[in-house]
Design an enzyme around this catalytic site. Sequence first.
Site, PDB file in Angstrom:
ATOM      1  N   ASP A 136      39.821  48.308  40.351  1.00 36.92           N
ATOM      2  CA  ASP A 136      39.592  49.754  40.216  1.00 36.92           C
ATOM      3  C   ASP A 136      38.535  50.058  39.155  1.00 36.92           C
ATOM      4  O   ASP A 136      38.469  51.186  38.649  1.00 36.92           O
ATOM      5  CB  ASP A 136      40.896  50.465  39.823  1.00 36.92           C
ATOM      6  CG  ASP A 136      41.761  50.788  41.032  1.00 36.92           C
ATOM      7  OD1 ASP A 136      41.295  50.571  42.162  1.00 36.92           O
ATOM      8  OD2 ASP A 136      42.910  51.252  40.847  1.00 36.92           O
ATOM      9  N   ASP A 289      56.580  49.918  37.526  1.00 38.01           N
ATOM     10  CA  ASP A 289      57.348  48.678  37.652  1.00 38.01           C
ATOM     11  C   ASP A 289      58.841  48.912  37.452  1.00 38.01           C
ATOM     12  O   ASP A 289      59.675  48.447  38.218  1.00 38.01           O
ATOM     13  CB  ASP A 289      56.826  47.636  36.652  1.00 38.01           C
ATOM     14  CG  ASP A 289      56.534  48.222  35.282  1.00 38.01           C
ATOM     15  OD1 ASP A 289      56.988  49.352  34.989  1.00 38.01           O
ATOM     16  OD2 ASP A 289      55.846  47.557  34.489  1.00 38.01           O
TER      17      ASP A 289
END
Length: 537
Positions: A136, A289
């Site tokens: 990214d 996460d």
Amino acid sequence: MAQISPKLLIPESFQVSRDDITGQLGLIWELIKTPLIVPLLQLGVYICLAMSLMLFMERVYMGIVIILVKLFWKKPEKRYKFELIQDDVELGSSNFPVVLIQIPMFNEKEVYKISIGAACGLSWPSDRLVIQVLDDSTDPAIKLMVEQECQRWASKGINITYQIRENRTGYKAGALKEGLKRSYVKHCEYVAIFDADFRPEPDFLRRSIPFLVNNPDIALVQARWRFVNADECLLTRMQEMSLDYHFTVEQEVGSATHAFFGFNGTAGIWRIAAINEAGGWKDRTTVEDMDLAVRASLRGWKFVYLGDLQVKSELPSTFKAFRFQQHRWSCGPANLFRKMVWEIIQNKKVKFWKKVYVIYSFFFVRKIIAHMVTFCFYCVVLPLTILIPEVWVPIWGAVYIPSVITILNSVGTPRSIHLLFYWILFENVMSLHRTKATFIGLLEAGRANEWVVTEKLGDAVKKAADAAKNKNNAKAPRKLKFKFTDRLNTLELGFAAFLFLCGCYDFVHGKNNYFVYLFLQTITFFITGIGYVGTII
């Protein structure tokens, strides 16, 4: 015209001397202190003592359980079915499952080669391994370097793909989610995730995948982080002490007792079916996460933590990067707790005691209370009680309980026991930012979803040091690339001034000798306030 005296313009009732003003302010203070200030501060003491007891009992519980786990619990290889996947000449590589390796990165100029090289060096049949670099980056030069590195490994026969997106929607969660949508990964059963500075050993998959293959109810295998730059500076040593307790105690206890713990975001392997069943990656918080781990656990999936399986990684060595990281790690869990607590309570698939563990121990005490009590009690309430001696703080709450908590926290890193006292002072400073971030997460305020990638320096510091040595031989002047004002942290400097005043007052009027602690804490706040912590670039 005669000069008019200023006194003639002021009503006689307001013509008072400075001593009279001071006396009136003192009188007002005495009038509100006893009925208002003292009860409020005493209430603050009681609340802080209650939070201290909660944290104390949590640490004692964790200490007892980890001792029992080490002495009597079976190793993960004994608790679950475990059989190494053997090479078979007849079957070839068909008995190995297809594994996807995802490496998300963002402008990782200094470390991108590390994770790519380590992933390409994993001991696993090449036709059963798919490596996906999710870049990214916004810097075109860095994107080109990463792409060329992927092409270099692809030319050696490695199945590696360089993947980019049009935008950074969802940040890391968005990149991981987008990567799983690709057609070339549909046949993969498991996905291992490594951040750009992580470097797994070649046998990583061979030691972890068997848990997933032989136990269909296991969704996640998490490895332990090992830090390659822990000795770089005092800042990294402090981080090592905190994180070693997390891995040595918290993750181990969660895995052994409830088969649940928070996924650390990297150095772990997921069953892709479990990710899909839990609803996939979500970007509603900065801890995607942990979000996925909680959702998967509520659907009955089990997790395994392997403390013996270690993956090398890098700690942030600049104070700025560390502060951003701690904001994300503190704000995200509090925000997730706000969004998921009712869902956890209503869940029907997990047992009652597991709900209690997740809500009370995992979230409330560790992610909220631990930050708040450290800052509120030791940096605000306790110093204020010095200025207002009518408020009583029991010695067991001010000294004994925090001493026991600190000793229990130190078990993870015995080699740094001599740094324990400074670690306490530094953690008190960081509790300022963690508490602020926790409130932002709970209230879902402006910076609740702020995502700043933690800057990693890789070998940049070593290269700079070598370059400096070479320049010294030529007597070259050193060029500084920063301004002193850029490193100033006003919050820390403000608390340094406050604690210094409280320390001076206690030195003159106090009876408990708290000024020793206050002056030391003042120095720590001041050092961080002027930015002389960690590696200075």
